[in-house]
Design a protein around this motif. Sequence first.
Motif, mmCIF file in Angstrom:
data_model
loop_
_atom_site.group_PDB
_atom_site.id
_atom_site.type_symbol
_atom_site.label_atom_id
_atom_site.label_comp_id
_atom_site.label_asym_id
_atom_site.label_seq_id
_atom_site.Cartn_x
_atom_site.Cartn_y
_atom_site.Cartn_z
ATOM 1 N N LYS A 344 0.851 -1.187 0.000
ATOM 2 C CA LYS A 344 0.000 0.000 0.000
ATOM 3 C C LYS A 344 0.886 1.236 0.000
ATOM 4 N N GLY A 345 0.572 2.171 -0.876
ATOM 5 C CA GLY A 345 1.343 3.408 -0.932
ATOM 6 C C GLY A 345 1.135 4.125 -2.246
ATOM 7 N N ASN A 346 1.495 5.392 -2.283
ATOM 8 C CA ASN A 346 1.470 6.171 -3.517
ATOM 9 C C ASN A 346 2.841 6.094 -4.177
ATOM 10 N N VAL A 347 2.851 6.050 -5.487
ATOM 11 C CA VAL A 347 4.101 5.896 -6.219
ATOM 12 C C VAL A 347 4.570 7.232 -6.779
ATOM 13 N N GLU A 357 2.401 4.423 -13.455
ATOM 14 C CA GLU A 357 1.252 3.538 -13.661
ATOM 15 C C GLU A 357 1.689 2.102 -13.931
ATOM 16 N N VAL A 360 2.780 0.564 -10.528
ATOM 17 C CA VAL A 360 1.613 0.238 -9.694
ATOM 18 C C VAL A 360 1.028 -1.104 -10.110
ATOM 19 N N LYS A 366 -1.611 -0.790 -3.878
ATOM 20 C CA LYS A 366 -2.880 -0.111 -3.608
ATOM 21 C C LYS A 366 -2.597 1.256 -2.979
ATOM 22 N N PRO A 367 -3.463 2.241 -3.233
ATOM 23 C CA PRO A 367 -3.191 3.597 -2.720
ATOM 24 C C PRO A 367 -3.270 3.700 -1.208
ATOM 25 N N ASP A 368 -2.534 4.638 -0.671
ATOM 26 C CA ASP A 368 -2.536 4.918 0.768
ATOM 27 C C ASP A 368 -2.229 6.396 0.949
ATOM 28 N N HIS A 369 -2.884 7.032 1.896
ATOM 29 C CA HIS A 369 -2.760 8.490 2.056
ATOM 30 C C HIS A 369 -1.380 8.909 2.554
ATOM 31 N N PHE A 372 4.424 6.104 0.891
ATOM 32 C CA PHE A 372 4.904 6.367 -0.469
ATOM 33 C C PHE A 372 6.044 5.425 -0.839
#
Length: 394
Positions: A344-347, A357, A360, A366-369, A372
């Motif tokens: 989980k994390g933003n790339v 993309e 990912v 998966k995204p996480d606020h 990163f």
Amino acid sequence: MNRHVLDSEIQEYINNHLNDDVHKLAMSKSPFKDVDSKELANQIAAKNKSAKKLPTWYKTDSIYYPALLSIEQCSSETTAAYKAGLAIGDSLIDLTGGFGVDSYYFAKTVKNLTHCEINADLSEIAAHNAVMLKQPNIRCLAVDGIALLEKTNEIFDTIYLDPARRSSAGKVFMLKDCTPNVVEHLDLLLSKSKRIIIKTAPLLDITAGLKELGNVSEVHIISVKNECKELLWIIESSKPAQQPKITSVTLNESQKEFSFFKGEEETGVELLNETPSGYMYEPDTALLKSGAFNLIAATFRLKKLHHQTQLYVSDHVDSSFPGRIFKINSLLSSSDLKKDKSLKGNVIVRNYRDKAENLVKKYKIKPDHNKFFVFTQGANNDYLIIDAEIVQHY
């Protein structure tokens, strides 16, 4: 301007139908004799568009909205309020007034404001809204601002203009490709004012703009939530040629600025030659637009990851930094990512061999606020994958 739109029953209808589908509304029959369905749909769509961008207009009764495009192209209240602080003296003329957002905020800082708009309908709208907004020192004239300057004997303390880029200019453009042509009329503008403030889109190259305009004293680069919104160019008739001051401004929950004089950015930088640890700094887009990549490091006591990568590392957190700050948790390998089935994390990708993309999808992230994964390069051109968490947002 159809003044029947301002009738109380029509204003009530607009406010009661803000959640309606405007496309369906535009195709349906209007319940009013003097206002057609397309006009109603435009008022509703434009008012909704103003809710976040222009909350003062949205909350004020009996505001008349122009075509939706005018709302999309006008300044936000956030950027207009900043510009107002750059005006000097008692009198200001806005040569390209439009919907009047910039004029409204300038009028709060000067005694006399002249709003010029060649579109008579838009000029009438701006005049009406100035009354509704209780800003009586705005004089709206349905004229070509440049033509007015050529005829008048009046001298203004500040001239403001927002030249429109001609559609034929393409993606790369110069000020001479705009209307009005600032370069062509620069002598006239200087003869009629003490200070000129020119707004342009952020796409304009700063070096090219300085070359075209000549004696620029200041350039302001404005961003909101890491999106570069506009460039402001200040020229003063009384100041001799000098190195212009470049100011990057971020207008978020708090305002942050980074300023330097042109030429100061040409400094050396220390690269990080060990394993990244501590905190990673990512500059705001306004800071990057300034070109002061190495000066950023020197000012905030940072080391750069790579010459071509605008990411920096430090062992401390400096909350005055205009940009994001991350805590570095660890360095990962691609095999580490492949083994973990619940990533989980933003790339973030900077100077890396693949796109965000694709990464990912490849690692099923998966995204996480707050978490990163930063894919980048180190000083020795080795590829790095940094596991980090956000400490400071933009």
